[in-house]
Design an enzyme around this catalytic site. Structure first.
Site, short mmCIF file in Angstrom:
data_model
loop_
_atom_site.label_atom_id
_atom_site.label_comp_id
_atom_site.label_asym_id
_atom_site.label_seq_id
_atom_site.Cartn_x
_atom_site.Cartn_y
_atom_site.Cartn_z
N LYS A 1 1.48 -0.89 8.80
CA LYS A 1 2.06 -0.93 7.46
C LYS A 1 3.49 -0.37 7.50
CE LYS A 1 0.54 -2.01 4.02
NZ LYS A 1 0.45 -3.34 3.31
N THR B 1 -10.42 -13.40 4.36
CA THR B 1 -11.07 -12.72 5.49
C THR B 1 -12.36 -12.11 4.92
OG1 THR B 1 -10.11 -10.56 4.99
CG2 THR B 1 -8.79 -12.06 6.38
N THR C 1 1.36 1.74 1.53
CA THR C 1 0.46 2.89 1.43
C THR C 1 1.18 4.20 1.72
OG1 THR C 1 -1.37 3.95 2.64
CG2 THR C 1 -0.16 2.30 3.83
N ASP C 2 0.63 5.31 1.22
CA ASP C 2 1.20 6.63 1.54
C ASP C 2 0.87 7.03 2.98
OD1 ASP C 2 -1.52 7.15 1.25
OD2 ASP C 2 -1.28 8.89 -0.07
N GLU C 3 -0.02 6.27 3.63
CA GLU C 3 -0.41 6.65 4.99
C GLU C 3 0.73 6.48 5.99
OE1 GLU C 3 -4.35 5.59 6.31
OE2 GLU C 3 -5.05 5.34 4.24
N ILE D 1 -7.46 -4.44 -4.45
CA ILE D 1 -6.35 -4.16 -5.37
C ILE D 1 -5.76 -5.46 -5.90
CG2 ILE D 1 -4.08 -3.05 -5.61
CD1 ILE D 1 -4.92 -1.16 -3.31
N TYR E 1 -3.58 1.15 11.70
CA TYR E 1 -3.37 0.61 10.34
C TYR E 1 -2.05 1.10 9.76
CZ TYR E 1 -3.57 0.52 5.22
OH TYR E 1 -3.25 0.36 3.89
N THR F 1 -1.61 -9.61 11.13
CA THR F 1 -1.40 -9.87 9.69
C THR F 1 -0.33 -8.95 9.10
OG1 THR F 1 -3.49 -10.89 9.18
CG2 THR F 1 -2.51 -9.60 7.42
N ASN G 1 -6.87 4.25 -3.42
CA ASN G 1 -7.38 3.67 -4.67
C ASN G 1 -8.91 3.72 -4.69
OD1 ASN G 1 -5.24 1.08 -5.90
ND2 ASN G 1 -4.62 2.79 -4.64
N ASP H 1 -3.21 -18.55 5.16
CA ASP H 1 -2.80 -17.37 5.93
C ASP H 1 -1.31 -17.16 5.68
OD1 ASP H 1 -1.99 -15.62 8.00
OD2 ASP H 1 -3.55 -16.38 9.35
#
Ligand code: NAD
Length: 355
Positions: free
Chosen positions: A163, A35, A133-135, A12, A159, A99, A189, A58
């Protein structure tokens, strides 16, 4: 504007940078650790622009990030750098915590120190845009339910939990320190330059190689797909016109079951690049579909209510799923070199040689 983009060598981020350089006069500093997911070959079309700079770093390296901010003097930071693949987060969550949470914390602190010493006018204008994200919302069970900006967080995977944590940190930095932040939470996406471990490119490339097309569980998981260039346009709207402290959900109104996505890719490939592999006599690409053991904690359905960003910022997706998927399949067929260089690792080996 002078915009520092983190994670600009990713899927993205690279679409965003291409969009910024092709459609605005903004100056861009791409700060990326490179990465496995970072690929400078996705930016070849804009790499020679006098308005583009790249720095390998980083986000957690506060000294380097502080120096980059001081030298580049951005008016906005658009933060996309992240570990982003759910399956990898299940196999090894540590990099995601480092990260997505620790890195975002470090970036917020470096940005806050830089922002604090700007003059009043530039301080007011400055924006920290966190791309999420929507997650973070978990999954939906009612057929008509949609994620809105006020849906409670209920992340399911390492993940999405990492986020979610980063979203909370960003909001806290606004409430506590007054840092002018914006957040956007987007659905899945797809499009050009997508790393071949993700569903759509994986299916296209496996199909062309006559390999099995893996579908998790029964393939009934529903995702809301957004063409990556529509996302890039939305991000530009949010950073330029969004209201400080607000969150914008971004989605494509393109809910699809995973199995239907795979079938649609097969149908497009049957039309655009009919099978020539050893098993071609057996039928079209659909015959390669193989159901595999479901991902643990797999969310059933995601769907975004994007009415706020449409109403308040006048953004709408330009692609339907049919038009975007056709463009995507064509792009992969026309750019097999890019894919093969990712698959055989040469994009990383040559990069290391050049450093
Ligand atoms: P990606 O994995 O393709 O790219 C991530 C980029 O970040 C890579 O270039 C990588 O080198 C860089 N990076 C990783 N760790 C870094 C670090 N510590 N410091 C500096 N750079 C680092 O990810 P993507 O799919 O382009 O996603 C970008 C952002 O958008 C992520 O924050 C992700 O959570 C979010 N998002 C993705 C999707 C999607 O469907 N892909 C949907 C909604 C939101």
């Amino acid at each position: 504007m002078r915009i520092m983009v983190t994670g600009g060598a990713g899927f993205i981020g690279s679409a965003l940078i291409r969009h910024l350089l092709d459609h605005t006069d903004h100056q861009v500093l791409n700060l990326d650790k490179l990465t496995y997911a970072g690929n400078l070959e996705s930016l070849l079309s804009v790499a020679d622009s006098p308005r583009y700079q790249f720095l390998q770093a980083d986000i957690a390296d506060s000294e380097t990030v502080a120096a980059a901010l001081a030298q580049f003097q951005p008016d906005a930071v658009m933060h996309l750098a992240a570990e982003s693949h759910v399956d990898r987060s299940i196999d090894g969550p540590a990099a995601f915590i480092q990260t997505n949470i620790v890195g975002t914390y470090a970036l917020l602190e470096s940005t806050r120190a830089y922002w604090a010493q700007l003059d009043e006018q530039r301080k007011q204008r400055f924006r920290f845009h966190h791309i999420s994200t929507d997650e973070v919302y978990g999954d939906l069970h009612g057929v008509d339910d949609l994620f809105t900006e006020t849906t409670p967080y209920a992340p399911s995977s390492p993940y999405s939990a990492s986020k979610a944590a980063s979203d909370h940190l960003v909001r806290a930095w606004q409430r506590t320190y007054g840092l002018p932040v914006l957040l956007s939470n987007c659905s899945n996406n797809y499009g050009p330059f997508h790393f071949p471990e993700k569903l759509i490119p994986l299916v296209i490339l496996n199909a062309l190689d006559g390999k099995p097309l893996p579908v998790y569980g029964n393939g009934q998981q529903v995702r809301d797909w957004l063409y990556v260039e529509d996302h890039a346009r939305a991000l530009l709207k949010v950073v330029s016109e969004g209201v400080v402290g607000e969150t914008y959900n971004i989605g494509g109104h393109n809910e699809q079951k995973n199995i239907d996505v795979v079938r649609s890719i097969c149908a497009l490939l049957d039309e655009l690049a009919p099978r020539r592999d050893a098993g071609a006599g057996a039928g079209g690409y659909e015959i390669l579909i193989t159901y595999v053991k479901d991902r643990p904690g797999h969310d059933l359905r995601y769907a975004i209510d994007a009415s706020k960003v449409e109403r308040e910022l006048g953004w709408k997706p330009q692609e339907t799923f049919a038009s975007g998927l056709r463009k995507t399949v064509r792009w992969y067929l026309d750019n097999l070199d890019w894919c093969r260089r990712v698959q055989d690792g040469s994009y990383q080996r040559e990069r290391l040689g050049a450093l």
